[in-house]
Write a protein that holds these residues in place. Sequence first.
Motif, PDB file in Angstrom:
ATOM      1  N   LEU A  44       0.842  -1.196   0.000  1.00 13.89           N
ATOM      2  CA  LEU A  44       0.000   0.000   0.000  1.00 13.89           C
ATOM      3  C   LEU A  44       0.880   1.250   0.000  1.00 13.89           C
ATOM      4  N   TYR A  45       0.694   2.148  -0.960  1.00  9.97           N
ATOM      5  CA  TYR A  45       1.426   3.409  -1.053  1.00  9.97           C
ATOM      6  C   TYR A  45       2.931   3.216  -0.821  1.00  9.97           C
ATOM      7  N   PRO A  46       3.615   2.607  -1.769  1.00 14.62           N
ATOM      8  CA  PRO A  46       5.018   2.257  -1.548  1.00 14.62           C
ATOM      9  C   PRO A  46       5.938   3.445  -1.304  1.00 14.62           C
ATOM     10  N   VAL A  47       5.701   4.554  -1.952  1.00 15.74           N
ATOM     11  CA  VAL A  47       6.609   5.679  -1.781  1.00 15.74           C
ATOM     12  C   VAL A  47       6.457   6.292  -0.386  1.00 15.74           C
ATOM     13  N   ILE A  48       5.230   6.484   0.050  1.00 18.95           N
ATOM     14  CA  ILE A  48       4.994   7.131   1.348  1.00 18.95           C
ATOM     15  C   ILE A  48       5.425   6.221   2.499  1.00 18.95           C
ATOM     16  N   PHE A  49       4.873   5.005   2.542  1.00 20.71           N
ATOM     17  CA  PHE A  49       5.214   4.103   3.639  1.00 20.71           C
ATOM     18  C   PHE A  49       6.660   3.621   3.552  1.00 20.71           C
ATOM     19  N   ILE A  75      14.151  -3.047   2.996  1.00 27.54           N
ATOM     20  CA  ILE A  75      12.800  -3.254   2.461  1.00 27.54           C
ATOM     21  C   ILE A  75      12.179  -1.921   2.059  1.00 27.54           C
ATOM     22  N   GLY A  76      12.343  -0.906   2.888  1.00 25.21           N
ATOM     23  CA  GLY A  76      11.789   0.412   2.563  1.00 25.21           C
ATOM     24  C   GLY A  76      12.410   0.997   1.305  1.00 25.21           C
ATOM     25  N   LEU A  77      13.719   0.867   1.163  1.00 26.12           N
ATOM     26  CA  LEU A  77      14.394   1.379  -0.018  1.00 26.12           C
ATOM     27  C   LEU A  77      13.964   0.621  -1.272  1.00 26.12           C
ATOM     28  N   PHE A  78      13.861  -0.697  -1.165  1.00 25.86           N
ATOM     29  CA  PHE A  78      13.398  -1.506  -2.292  1.00 25.86           C
ATOM     30  C   PHE A  78      11.984  -1.097  -2.696  1.00 25.86           C
ATOM     31  N   SER A  79      11.128  -0.905  -1.727  1.00 23.60           N
ATOM     32  CA  SER A  79       9.743  -0.551  -2.004  1.00 23.60           C
ATOM     33  C   SER A  79       9.641   0.813  -2.685  1.00 23.60           C
ATOM     34  N   VAL A  80      10.414   1.778  -2.222  1.00 25.19           N
ATOM     35  CA  VAL A  80      10.386   3.113  -2.827  1.00 25.19           C
ATOM     36  C   VAL A  80      10.875   3.044  -4.269  1.00 25.19           C
ATOM     37  N   LEU A  81      11.989   2.375  -4.491  1.00 22.37           N
ATOM     38  CA  LEU A  81      12.533   2.291  -5.844  1.00 22.37           C
ATOM     39  C   LEU A  81      11.597   1.525  -6.771  1.00 22.37           C
ATOM     40  N   ALA A  82      11.062   0.420  -6.297  1.00 27.41           N
ATOM     41  CA  ALA A  82      10.128  -0.348  -7.119  1.00 27.41           C
ATOM     42  C   ALA A  82       8.865   0.464  -7.387  1.00 27.41           C
ATOM     43  N   GLY A  83       8.389   1.171  -6.408  1.00 21.18           N
ATOM     44  CA  GLY A  83       7.197   1.989  -6.586  1.00 21.18           C
ATOM     45  C   GLY A  83       7.421   3.110  -7.582  1.00 21.18           C
TER      46      GLY A  83
END
Length: 90
Positions: A44-49, A75-83
């Motif tokens: 849910l909302y990868p960039v924000i979370f 995990i947070g960095l992966f999620s932001v980049l993937a998002g």
Amino acid sequence: MSKRKRRMDKMHKEDESPVDEAIQQKKPVIGYVAILLSIISLFLYPVIFGLMGFMAGVTALKRRIRLLGIPAVLIGLFSVLAGLFVYPFF
């Protein structure tokens, strides 16, 4: 021990706040919050979370809670980049 030394020791003990004591005891709450935010960012909302999880993970690392901080940052960095790379296509 001199009077001045004892007085200085007593002043340092009185100046400690509950926050300082919590940091010294290494309560891993910030690490768990960082992991939770990073995992939520995968769904849910990868960039924000993801950014929130990344920043909380860095805070956990600064407090020397490495076991929870490192995975949260990754995990947070992966999620932001993937998002950022996947989001424009949808």
